[in-house]
Design a protein around this motif. Structure first.
Motif, PDB file in Angstrom:
ATOM      1  N   HIS A 385     -64.815   2.172  45.066  1.00  0.00           N
ATOM      2  CA  HIS A 385     -65.839   2.276  44.018  1.00  0.00           C
ATOM      3  C   HIS A 385     -65.548   3.458  43.094  1.00  0.00           C
ATOM      4  O   HIS A 385     -65.737   3.361  41.872  1.00  0.00           O
ATOM      5  N   VAL A 386     -65.093   4.577  43.666  1.00  0.00           N
ATOM      6  CA  VAL A 386     -64.768   5.752  42.850  1.00  0.00           C
ATOM      7  C   VAL A 386     -63.646   5.422  41.867  1.00  0.00           C
ATOM      8  O   VAL A 386     -63.736   5.724  40.661  1.00  0.00           O
ATOM      9  N   GLU A 387     -62.585   4.792  42.359  1.00  0.00           N
ATOM     10  CA  GLU A 387     -61.452   4.499  41.484  1.00  0.00           C
ATOM     11  C   GLU A 387     -61.810   3.435  40.450  1.00  0.00           C
ATOM     12  O   GLU A 387     -61.351   3.502  39.296  1.00  0.00           O
ATOM     13  N   ALA A 388     -62.635   2.473  40.830  1.00  0.00           N
ATOM     14  CA  ALA A 388     -63.092   1.476  39.854  1.00  0.00           C
ATOM     15  C   ALA A 388     -63.901   2.149  38.751  1.00  0.00           C
ATOM     16  O   ALA A 388     -63.763   1.819  37.554  1.00  0.00           O
ATOM     17  N   ALA A 389     -64.740   3.105  39.125  1.00  0.00           N
ATOM     18  CA  ALA A 389     -65.556   3.807  38.131  1.00  0.00           C
ATOM     19  C   ALA A 389     -64.696   4.589  37.151  1.00  0.00           C
ATOM     20  O   ALA A 389     -64.999   4.641  35.951  1.00  0.00           O
TER      21      ALA A 389
END
Length: 550
Positions: A385-389
């Motif tokens: 989720h962090v990298e997608a954000a």
């Protein structure tokens, strides 16, 4: 979650999009990192093939030389025990287990081989088998030397079961101190005592502290031909930032154990830390060749070699460091596709979407992040989720990026332990979010804290990851037009690694923007010099040449 009053921080967002609130351990002090290292090396379900650890093997050369006189009258049993011990010291868990099992086939009463198995099985994420092995070692009839080792291992396992209990760690250290009082010439006990200086009772030497070398140096004085002391001294000096000392011992280690992939790997990341990235690549490549040949010869799938994954990561990021992006992409993509039994190794798969984003391939980075979001571990889902954000922020899809950040927070709340592994990356994301959405003061403050934390993290792997984190922050600042902050971050990059071409490219861009043509020319020239081994079509080099013509 492992938390204390120093590391606890509460996120509460007032942005129109970021509304979720949760308490996280950010691991802002070294104690937090040490505690979380225990969590990071926990296992994910990935069972070893049946019978692999009991498969017979020959005595091998070129792997180093450990020797500890144990209670057996059979020279072959002693030889296989010593081989298992040698492999343990180089983190080759499968071959260590095979060697100890071979020693036990030759001498079923060899208690110390069972102790060795307890170490190997624990590192292979088989805790029940490790306990069974230790119970086998408690059989009566062994020597005082063997009893001391058995008792120390039992105390260590008790401390491992309660990683936050300082009294159990102290009890383990006292067992070793008492054993050394009785056997002051036992180099194995001195090595164990040095490792035990780590705050993590499950540490295997990688977390060696500034107080560890005196124990390792005593072991080296007792057994100069023993490669293990050089191995652990390399880790200790790397963690302390003593690059020249680490490099000296890493060179000695690989000279004594040329057939061990980890020896080449250790020499490689010491060379990289010393600014000798080209030589580091040669060592990482040597480690890779040894491991690929081992998998082929022994018929072992690559996913069971934790070190193979780790070496691929460092080889790929060193190619990236040198500007050899085609090679970096091939290896990062391959490493991303290999499952691992270690949480920390799965977390490191974020390097692939980070690489894609750095190369301007935003949609690809988003797709790679989605694979992590589907992971079975909440820590790795949070990472995804962090990298997608991050990708969504670059695409200016702020509401979607906020949703991903909030999803990461929820996943970390679900995780029983280990939030500090992901928390610095999450804080960097949130700082970038504020930077890009009109709250630059808040964003700069958060990102400045992230820079301080990642630069303070011990060890060569953390040092390399910090460099790319700084580079990403500087890039984000430039993209939003915050050139003053971009300049500050670029100067942090120069302090962190003046031998990196990307450091000088970042400094040149800031100077160019400010109209300081003299500084810009000098920094572009340095970037071009350090990227002399880069791909011929590296976009940054094309940009430098275009600016030089202009």
């Amino acid at each position: 979650m492992l938390c204390d009053s120093v590391t606890l921080r509460r996120f509460r967002f007032v942005s129109p999009w970021l509304a979720f609130s949760v308490s996280l351990c950010l691991g802002g002090v070294r104690r937090g990192f040490a505690q979380e290292s225990h969590i990071a090396h926990q296992a994910l379900p990935l069972a070893l093939p049946s019978g692999l650890l009991e498969r017979p093997l020959p005595l091998r050369k070129g792997i180093g030389a450990a020797h500890d006189e144990v209670s057996t009258r059979l020279p072959q049993a002693q030889a296989f025990y010593d081989q298992g011990l040698t492999y343990l010291h180089s983190f080759v868990w499968i071959e260590a287990a095979r060697s100890f099992n071979q020693a036990l086939r030759l001498d079923p009463n060899l208690a110390m081989a069972a102790v060795g198995l307890s170490y190997a099985y624990a590192e292979l994420n088989a805790p029940a088998a490790a306990r069974t092995a230790l119970d086998r070692a408690r059989a009566p009839g062994f020597s005082d030397h063997d009893r001391r080792h058995v008792d120390a291992r039992a105390a260590q396992m008790a401390a491992e079961d309660s990683p936050g209990d300082a009294s159990k760690l102290a009890a383990y250290r006292k067992r070793l101190d008492d054993a050394l009082a009785e056997f002051p010439s036992d180099e194995e006990l001195w090595l164990l005592r040095g490792i035990a200086e780590s705050a993590d009772p499950a540490d295997r030497g990688q977390g060696s502290t500034a107080s560890s070398p005196r124990f390792y140096e005593r072991a080296l004085a007792l057994a100069p031909a023993h490669d293990a002391a050089h191995h652990y001294l390399t880790h200790a000096f790397e963690n302390a930032g003593l690059v020249d000392d680490a490099l000296k011992h890493a060179a000695a280690y690989v000279g004594m154990a040329p057939a061990i992939p980890h020896a080449h790997h250790m020499h490689g990341h010491s060379l990289r830390r010393a600014g000798r990235a080209g030589e580091a690549v040669a060592e990482f490549e040597a480690a890779d060749r040894l491991e690929v040949a081992y998998f082929e010869t022994e018929g072992i799938p690559a996913e069971y070699g934790w070190h193979y994954h780790h070496n691929l990561d460092l080889l790929a990021t060193t190619y990236q460091y040198l500007g050899q992006m085609e090679k970096a992409e091939r290896l990062l993509k391959a490493a991303f596709a290999i499952p691992s039994a270690l949480v920390v190794q799965e977390f490191n798969k974020r390097e692939w979407p980070m690489f894609l984003l750095a190369r301007g391939r935003t949609e690809d980075a988003l797709a790679a992040s989605a694979s992590l979001v589907d992971h079975r571990s909440p820590l790795i889902r949070a990472t995804g989720h962090v990298e997608a954000a991050h990708a969504l922020l670059v695409m200016r899809r702020f509401e979607a990026a906020a949703a991903e950040s909030n999803a990461a927070l929820r996943e970390l709340e679900r995780a029983a332990d280990g939030a500090a592994l992901v928390a610095p990356a999450l804080e960097a994301l949130q700082g970038e979010f504020f930077l890009r959405t009109g709250e630059p003061d808040k964003g700069r403050a958060m990102l400045t804290r992230v820079i301080q934390k990642v630069r303070a993290a011990p060890g060569p792997d953390a040092w390399a990851q910090a460099l790319f984190t700084l580079e990403a922050i500087a890039r984000a600042a430039r993209e939003v037009g915050d050139w003053e902050f971009a300049g500050r971050v670029s100067k942090q990059m120069l302090e962190h690694d003046p031998a990196y071409a990307g450091t000088h490219y970042a400094l040149a861009l800031v100077a160019d923007r400010a109209g300081d043509r003299s500084t810009a020319r000098a920094e572009y020239a340095l970037a071009e010099q350090y990227w002399r081994q880069a791909d011929s079509d590296l976009p940054e080099m094309a940009d430098i040449r275009m600016r030089a013509r202009r």
